[in-house]
Design a protein around this motif. Structure first.
Motif, PDB file in Angstrom:
ATOM      1  N   TRP A  67       1.493  -2.378  -7.730  1.00  0.00           N
ATOM      2  CA  TRP A  67       0.924  -3.352  -6.802  1.00  0.00           C
ATOM      3  C   TRP A  67       1.316  -4.778  -7.213  1.00  0.00           C
ATOM      4  O   TRP A  67       1.586  -5.627  -6.362  1.00  0.00           O
TER       5      TRP A  67
ATOM      6  N   PRO B 101      -7.842  -5.187  -3.444  1.00  0.00           N
ATOM      7  CA  PRO B 101      -7.624  -3.742  -3.649  1.00  0.00           C
ATOM      8  C   PRO B 101      -7.704  -3.310  -5.104  1.00  0.00           C
ATOM      9  O   PRO B 101      -8.108  -2.184  -5.398  1.00  0.00           O
TER      10      PRO B 101
ATOM     11  N   GLY C 115      -3.314   7.091 -13.057  1.00  0.00           N
ATOM     12  CA  GLY C 115      -3.210   6.624 -11.685  1.00  0.00           C
ATOM     13  C   GLY C 115      -3.560   5.151 -11.544  1.00  0.00           C
ATOM     14  O   GLY C 115      -2.892   4.407 -10.812  1.00  0.00           O
TER      15      GLY C 115
ATOM     16  N   PHE D 126      -0.900   2.396 -10.266  1.00  0.00           N
ATOM     17  CA  PHE D 126      -1.171   1.660  -9.028  1.00  0.00           C
ATOM     18  C   PHE D 126      -1.167   0.156  -9.278  1.00  0.00           C
ATOM     19  O   PHE D 126      -0.551  -0.613  -8.528  1.00  0.00           O
TER      20      PHE D 126
ATOM     21  N   SER E 190       2.868   1.483  -3.484  1.00  0.00           N
ATOM     22  CA  SER E 190       1.974   1.758  -4.620  1.00  0.00           C
ATOM     23  C   SER E 190       1.365   3.153  -4.517  1.00  0.00           C
ATOM     24  O   SER E 190       1.227   3.854  -5.527  1.00  0.00           O
ATOM     25  N   THR E 191       1.003   3.571  -3.308  1.00  0.00           N
ATOM     26  CA  THR E 191       0.405   4.901  -3.129  1.00  0.00           C
ATOM     27  C   THR E 191       1.409   6.007  -3.424  1.00  0.00           C
ATOM     28  O   THR E 191       1.101   6.975  -4.133  1.00  0.00           O
ATOM     29  N   ILE E 192       2.624   5.867  -2.876  1.00  0.00           N
ATOM     30  CA  ILE E 192       3.656   6.887  -3.109  1.00  0.00           C
ATOM     31  C   ILE E 192       3.965   7.004  -4.601  1.00  0.00           C
ATOM     32  O   ILE E 192       4.036   8.114  -5.159  1.00  0.00           O
TER      33      ILE E 192
ATOM     34  N   THR F  30       2.107   6.093  -7.155  1.00  0.00           N
ATOM     35  CA  THR F  30       0.962   6.603  -7.904  1.00  0.00           C
ATOM     36  C   THR F  30       0.873   8.120  -7.805  1.00  0.00           C
ATOM     37  O   THR F  30       0.700   8.818  -8.809  1.00  0.00           O
ATOM     38  N   ILE F  31       1.006   8.642  -6.589  1.00  0.00           N
ATOM     39  CA  ILE F  31       0.944  10.091  -6.390  1.00  0.00           C
ATOM     40  C   ILE F  31       2.095  10.788  -7.122  1.00  0.00           C
ATOM     41  O   ILE F  31       1.897  11.797  -7.814  1.00  0.00           O
TER      42      ILE F  31
ATOM     43  N   VAL G  95       0.835  -1.200   0.000  1.00  0.00           N
ATOM     44  CA  VAL G  95       0.000   0.000   0.000  1.00  0.00           C
ATOM     45  C   VAL G  95       0.873   1.256   0.000  1.00  0.00           C
ATOM     46  O   VAL G  95       0.632   2.201  -0.766  1.00  0.00           O
ATOM     47  N   ILE G  96       1.903   1.271   0.843  1.00  0.00           N
ATOM     48  CA  ILE G  96       2.778   2.446   0.937  1.00  0.00           C
ATOM     49  C   ILE G  96       3.498   2.688  -0.386  1.00  0.00           C
ATOM     50  O   ILE G  96       3.493   3.808  -0.930  1.00  0.00           O
TER      51      ILE G  96
ATOM     52  N   VAL H 215     -10.011  -0.224  -6.358  1.00  0.00           N
ATOM     53  CA  VAL H 215      -9.474   0.936  -7.083  1.00  0.00           C
ATOM     54  C   VAL H 215     -10.204   1.134  -8.404  1.00  0.00           C
ATOM     55  O   VAL H 215     -10.588   2.247  -8.770  1.00  0.00           O
TER      56      VAL H 215
END
Length: 295
Positions: free
Chosen positions: A226, A272, A218, A222, A97-99, A101-102, A94-95, A276
């Motif tokens: 992931w 997830p 995005g 992601f 993939s989120t970082i 993606t942003i 999660v950390i 998404v």
């Protein structure tokens, strides 16, 4: 005679119209049947993965395969959490993939706007160099990148090693640039006449119009991060820094494999992705159809 001729012509036209309707119905029916079969075949691996996750170990390897288990069980899911570390693997994925993606959405959108709407010396040359770099196989840059991250910067087994190489990718810059190029330049020119600065134009004018394209970017980013396995496998060594895809290999031993736990972990890993996609489905469908119709 003229009346008879007209009647015959009308009958022929009606016959042709019926034939066209029949051909259209048959054609659409064939298309829907093919698409339905294709959709079913696409979902077969997912369905088989879920069914295998609720079987016992002996039933998974049974020949011929058992489509519906006689005694469904959740023991495989218990083994996933009993092995230890699954929650940490999930958090790491999660950390990371989120970082990524942003960072890709922000940096790629800025670069895409610059290449699409701003004029500066060497714009086209730089863009074509970036496109040329996309043709270099990733295997060629893998070893130098590994040496740089692990030996030079001593970042092995850290979050930095997982995120720095793909903070922004050339493919995402290209996607953002192509989408930004389709946006009307008249609004940008009007904002400049009103003395808006470039950051304000980007924030107030470009981003609201670019939501569908950035949503697609995005989602792709992601999902790709992931499901990424090879790079996290190379740069992580401790159980605490593994991502989900790497952690699932813990259920494969020297002489055997716990297929039930692997399937259960894969089911939990896929959840997830569905969330998404469903959350951004509206933007995704709109984004992939932009440019299909021009008015």
């Amino acid at each position: 005679m003229a009346t008879n001729h007209q009647q015959i012509q009308l009958q022929l036209d009606e016959k042709k119209d019926k034939q066209r309707k029949i051909f259209k119905i048959v054609g659409l029916s064939v298309i829907y049947i093919v698409l339905t079969i294709w959709a079913i075949l696409t979902f077969v691996p997912l369905i088989w993965m879920f069914i295998s996750s609720i079987k016992d170990t002996t039933s998974i390897t049974q020949v011929p395969p058992q489509l519906i288990p006689d005694q469904p069980t959740l023991d495989a899911y218990r083994r996933v959490f009993d092995v230890g570390g699954f929650a940490r693997w999930f958090l790491n994925s999660v950390i990371v993939s989120t970082i990524l993606t942003i960072s890709n959405v922000v940096l790629a959108s800025l670069a895409g706007y610059a290449f699409a709407k701003l004029k500066f010396p060497g714009r086209n040359t730089i863009f074509w160099i970036l496109l040329g770099s996309m043709m270099i196989p990733g295997q060629i840059t893998l070893i130098p990148l590994y040496i740089l991250i692990v030996n030079t910067f001593q970042m092995a087994d850290t979050y930095l090693a997982l995120v720095i190489p793909t903070l922004v990718t050339t493919a995402n810059i290209f996607l953002a640039r192509q989408f930004m190029a389709s946006l009307p330049s008249t609004l940008i020119d009007a904002a400049r006449i009103d003395a808006c600065s470039e950051p304000k134009i980007f924030w107030k004018v470009i981003l609201p119009m670019a939501k569908p394209g950035l949503a697609v970017l995005g989602i792709f980013t992601f999902v790709a991060n992931w499901n990424n396995f090879f790079w996290p496998f190379l740069v992580t060594s401790s159980n605490e820094m593994r991502t989900l895809q790497v952690g699932l290999t813990s259920f494969r031993y020297q002489y055997t494999a716990d297929y039930g736990a692997m399937m259960a972990g894969a089911v939990l890993t896929a959840i997830p992705m569905f969330i998404v996609f469903l959350a951004l489905q509206k933007y995704f469908l709109k984004g992939i159809t932009i440019g299909a119709v021009k008015g």
